[in-house]
Design a protein around this motif. Sequence first.
Motif, PDB file in Angstrom:
ATOM      1  N   SER A  46       0.810  -1.186   0.096  1.00  0.00           N
ATOM      2  CA  SER A  46       0.041  -0.056  -0.024  1.00  0.00           C
ATOM      3  C   SER A  46       0.888   1.280  -0.021  1.00  0.00           C
ATOM      4  N   ALA A  47       2.027   1.302   0.682  1.00  0.00           N
ATOM      5  CA  ALA A  47       2.963   2.260   0.841  1.00  0.00           C
ATOM      6  C   ALA A  47       3.456   2.662  -0.583  1.00  0.00           C
ATOM      7  N   ASP A  48       3.830   1.471  -1.277  1.00  0.00           N
ATOM      8  CA  ASP A  48       4.205   1.732  -2.502  1.00  0.00           C
ATOM      9  C   ASP A  48       3.528   2.055  -3.864  1.00  0.00           C
ATOM     10  N   LEU A  49       2.268   1.433  -3.866  1.00  0.00           N
ATOM     11  CA  LEU A  49       1.437   1.741  -4.954  1.00  0.00           C
ATOM     12  C   LEU A  49       0.286   2.384  -4.734  1.00  0.00           C
ATOM     13  N   ASP A  50       0.176   2.908  -3.293  1.00  0.00           N
ATOM     14  CA  ASP A  50      -0.942   3.724  -2.883  1.00  0.00           C
ATOM     15  C   ASP A  50      -2.325   3.424  -3.514  1.00  0.00           C
ATOM     16  N   PRO A  51      -2.780   2.081  -3.109  1.00  0.00           N
ATOM     17  CA  PRO A  51      -4.276   1.783  -3.616  1.00  0.00           C
ATOM     18  C   PRO A  51      -5.251   2.542  -2.879  1.00  0.00           C
ATOM     19  N   SER A  52      -6.390   2.681  -3.459  1.00  0.00           N
ATOM     20  CA  SER A  52      -7.486   3.040  -2.704  1.00  0.00           C
ATOM     21  C   SER A  52      -8.064   2.093  -1.977  1.00  0.00           C
ATOM     22  N   SER A  53      -9.107   2.138  -0.776  1.00  0.00           N
ATOM     23  CA  SER A  53      -9.367   1.070  -0.009  1.00  0.00           C
ATOM     24  C   SER A  53     -10.175  -0.112  -0.864  1.00  0.00           C
ATOM     25  N   ASN A  54     -10.842   0.478  -1.934  1.00  0.00           N
ATOM     26  CA  ASN A  54     -11.462  -0.431  -2.707  1.00  0.00           C
ATOM     27  C   ASN A  54     -10.521  -1.222  -3.552  1.00  0.00           C
ATOM     28  N   GLN A  55      -9.739  -0.426  -4.061  1.00  0.00           N
ATOM     29  CA  GLN A  55      -8.376  -1.265  -4.948  1.00  0.00           C
ATOM     30  C   GLN A  55      -7.857  -2.127  -3.978  1.00  0.00           C
ATOM     31  N   THR A  56      -7.699  -1.895  -2.519  1.00  0.00           N
ATOM     32  CA  THR A  56      -6.988  -2.871  -1.621  1.00  0.00           C
ATOM     33  C   THR A  56      -7.569  -4.223  -1.649  1.00  0.00           C
ATOM     34  N   LEU A  57      -8.975  -4.113  -1.478  1.00  0.00           N
ATOM     35  CA  LEU A  57      -9.999  -5.327  -1.548  1.00  0.00           C
ATOM     36  C   LEU A  57      -9.865  -6.143  -2.795  1.00  0.00           C
ATOM     37  N   TRP A  58      -9.605  -5.259  -3.932  1.00  0.00           N
ATOM     38  CA  TRP A  58      -9.791  -5.947  -5.286  1.00  0.00           C
ATOM     39  C   TRP A  58      -8.442  -6.865  -5.491  1.00  0.00           C
ATOM     40  N   ILE A  59      -7.211  -6.295  -4.931  1.00  0.00           N
ATOM     41  CA  ILE A  59      -5.950  -6.983  -4.840  1.00  0.00           C
ATOM     42  C   ILE A  59      -6.055  -8.126  -4.145  1.00  0.00           C
ATOM     43  N   MET A  60      -6.787  -8.005  -3.061  1.00  0.00           N
ATOM     44  CA  MET A  60      -6.711  -9.349  -1.947  1.00  0.00           C
ATOM     45  C   MET A  60      -7.586 -10.316  -2.504  1.00  0.00           C
ATOM     46  N   ASP A  61      -8.904  -9.886  -3.202  1.00  0.00           N
ATOM     47  CA  ASP A  61      -9.776 -11.209  -3.324  1.00  0.00           C
ATOM     48  C   ASP A  61     -10.193 -11.548  -4.813  1.00  0.00           C
ATOM     49  N   ILE A  62      -9.415 -10.633  -5.836  1.00  0.00           N
ATOM     50  CA  ILE A  62      -9.748 -11.086  -7.297  1.00  0.00           C
ATOM     51  C   ILE A  62      -9.171 -12.163  -7.604  1.00  0.00           C
ATOM     52  N   TYR A  63      -8.150 -12.667  -6.868  1.00  0.00           N
ATOM     53  CA  TYR A  63      -7.339 -13.856  -7.333  1.00  0.00           C
ATOM     54  C   TYR A  63      -8.323 -15.121  -6.832  1.00  0.00           C
ATOM     55  N   ALA A  64      -8.892 -15.043  -5.734  1.00  0.00           N
ATOM     56  CA  ALA A  64      -9.780 -16.188  -5.538  1.00  0.00           C
ATOM     57  C   ALA A  64     -11.159 -16.190  -6.200  1.00  0.00           C
ATOM     58  N   PHE A  65     -11.642 -15.002  -6.591  1.00  0.00           N
ATOM     59  CA  PHE A  65     -12.865 -14.777  -7.331  1.00  0.00           C
ATOM     60  C   PHE A  65     -12.783 -15.399  -8.651  1.00  0.00           C
ATOM     61  N   MET A  66     -11.454 -15.104  -9.272  1.00  0.00           N
ATOM     62  CA  MET A  66     -11.216 -15.426 -10.677  1.00  0.00           C
ATOM     63  C   MET A  66     -11.130 -17.149 -10.724  1.00  0.00           C
ATOM     64  N   MET A  67     -10.551 -17.452  -9.639  1.00  0.00           N
ATOM     65  CA  MET A  67     -10.246 -18.909  -9.648  1.00  0.00           C
ATOM     66  C   MET A  67     -11.681 -19.783  -9.465  1.00  0.00           C
ATOM     67  N   ALA A  68     -12.343 -19.065  -8.449  1.00  0.00           N
ATOM     68  CA  ALA A  68     -13.910 -19.645  -8.016  1.00  0.00           C
ATOM     69  C   ALA A  68     -14.570 -19.845  -9.673  1.00  0.00           C
ATOM     70  N   GLY A  69     -14.489 -18.751 -10.246  1.00  0.00           N
ATOM     71  CA  GLY A  69     -15.436 -18.505 -11.273  1.00  0.00           C
ATOM     72  C   GLY A  69     -15.285 -19.434 -12.282  1.00  0.00           C
ATOM     73  N   PHE A  70     -13.673 -19.744 -12.531  1.00  0.00           N
ATOM     74  CA  PHE A  70     -13.286 -20.662 -13.611  1.00  0.00           C
ATOM     75  C   PHE A  70     -12.977 -22.093 -13.079  1.00  0.00           C
ATOM     76  N   LEU A  71     -13.265 -22.356 -11.866  1.00  0.00           N
ATOM     77  CA  LEU A  71     -12.890 -23.915 -11.454  1.00  0.00           C
ATOM     78  C   LEU A  71     -13.560 -24.898 -12.351  1.00  0.00           C
ATOM     79  N   VAL A  72     -14.862 -24.693 -12.270  1.00  0.00           N
ATOM     80  CA  VAL A  72     -15.708 -25.866 -13.190  1.00  0.00           C
ATOM     81  C   VAL A  72     -15.453 -25.819 -14.410  1.00  0.00           C
ATOM     82  N   THR A  73     -15.402 -24.467 -15.102  1.00  0.00           N
ATOM     83  CA  THR A  73     -14.758 -24.587 -16.602  1.00  0.00           C
ATOM     84  C   THR A  73     -13.962 -25.148 -16.776  1.00  0.00           C
TER      85      THR A  73
END
Length: 530
Positions: A46-73
């Motif tokens: 956060s100190a290096d990239l200065d993300p907003s609070s919303n971007q911080t949450l996306w950085i944390m959870d987009i990995y798991a969301f995309m994995m979950a979305g594509f698992l069955v496929t």
Amino acid sequence: MTSDPGYAAPPLAGRREWWGLAVLALPTLLLAIDLGVLYLALPSLSADLDPSSNQTLWIMDIYAFMMAGFLVTMGTLGDRIGRRKLMLIGAVAFGIASVLAAYADSATMLIIARALLGVAGATLAPATLALISTMFADERQRGMAIGVWMSCFMAGTALGPIVGGALLQGFWWGSVFLIGVPVMVVLLIAGPILLPEYRDESAGRLDPLSVVLSLGTILPVIYGIKEIAHYGLTSTASVAIVVGVALGIVFVRRQKTLESPLIDVELFRGAKFSGALGIMVLGPVVMGGVGLFSNQFLQLVEGLEPLHAGLWLLPSAFSTVAGVMLAPTLAAKLPPSKIVAYGALVLAVGAILLTQVSAVGGLPVLVVGVCLVFFGFGPMAALGTEMVISSAPEERAGSAASMSETSSELGVALGVAILGSIGTAVYRGQITETLPPGLPEGQAAAASDTIVGADAAAEAVGGGTGEALITAAREAFTSGLNTVGAITIGIGVVLAAVAALVLRDRGTDTPPAEEQAPDEIKPVEIKPVG
């Protein structure tokens, strides 16, 4: 085993298969580590990239969301083109995406790289479990192999912060991504040698529209939830949720018309299947939310260095593995539904402790509470997949297994997104009312957004005002943690009720193979290719 001359015992796995399991354990461990490795890297990132609070949450959870979305496929695609082939393609993609994430120079670039990591990870996760079923035809050996696989996943989830802490002690935040590169290299070299190929020659074609609809269902709903937590009930959030639900209805209807659907929706008619799948979603929600806040508490409130914070969470790693390993032993004496219910109650007790954590001197209470939460979750992780699969007809076991794994991944992501958003909202509500007077407008805005911003603002202001600001921020963040603990108590009670009531008298207890009648034992037919 049996005196039936017509029965052919399935072949036992040999040294090659067990070495192959070790190869499969590597990506499994890595995928789980990647779910939590960023927790401790968040402050420096956060100190290096200065993300907003919303971007911080996306950085944390987009990995798991995309994995979950594509698992069955990806699981379905692997059946068609070859599971080993798809896994090796995914290994290349995962390695490239890891490098992109490590050297990201903006929050947006990091979010994109994490999304690519999630898609690549989705090619690895279902293939590992599917190949285990191919390699271990003997029931006992297969059960042991799946136990090792599950232990690796659970250990990786708990060890992610520790690995991250060790790396961050001497390197920059991007190093937490580079650990995936050597693992993928090993997989690419050893995979073709030790792992068999398998594809279903009779499988139907993959339906592209179903893939689009599945993603269109998950992502808009989660986006809407995050927007509500961030900005309140806005028109954008409402539209996103309505669109997601509408596409979900279309998706379900389409699955009913397809000869080879992505998800067999008929399985949801069974009360046991639906209840067990609900457990596989709610349990990981706790892991995601509690993991996020406990890791940040150690660094941002206690002020510990990343490695020291990771070491303080080491007991939770042992607690998770202990819960996972204890469950199969207890299952020999108790119905799985009772074991899961008891574990959920232990989880709730741990959550009660989390509500009592204070900003000053709260470290011991936090560590004990997290250990109890993680230990209570262990039986759900160990027995959840078994309960989902056993509740489905034998010919639908593969579809049930894919949904179980998808539910776990999605649950962790939901925990980070929903509980993370709620905790952040509590922080903002409290810090706004407790900001010290005389704080410059810019510093006040930064402090009101995140505790990371408050820490930076306090350092910039300095003096008594700075000390008052960081004290208020730590108190507000701790209130967010307490709120997450209170919500977790409710989730634990619900989990116990679902296991004890919905799954009551529908246990999957079956006698060991040697105690079954000969006509109850069915050989498993495996059709490897190559």
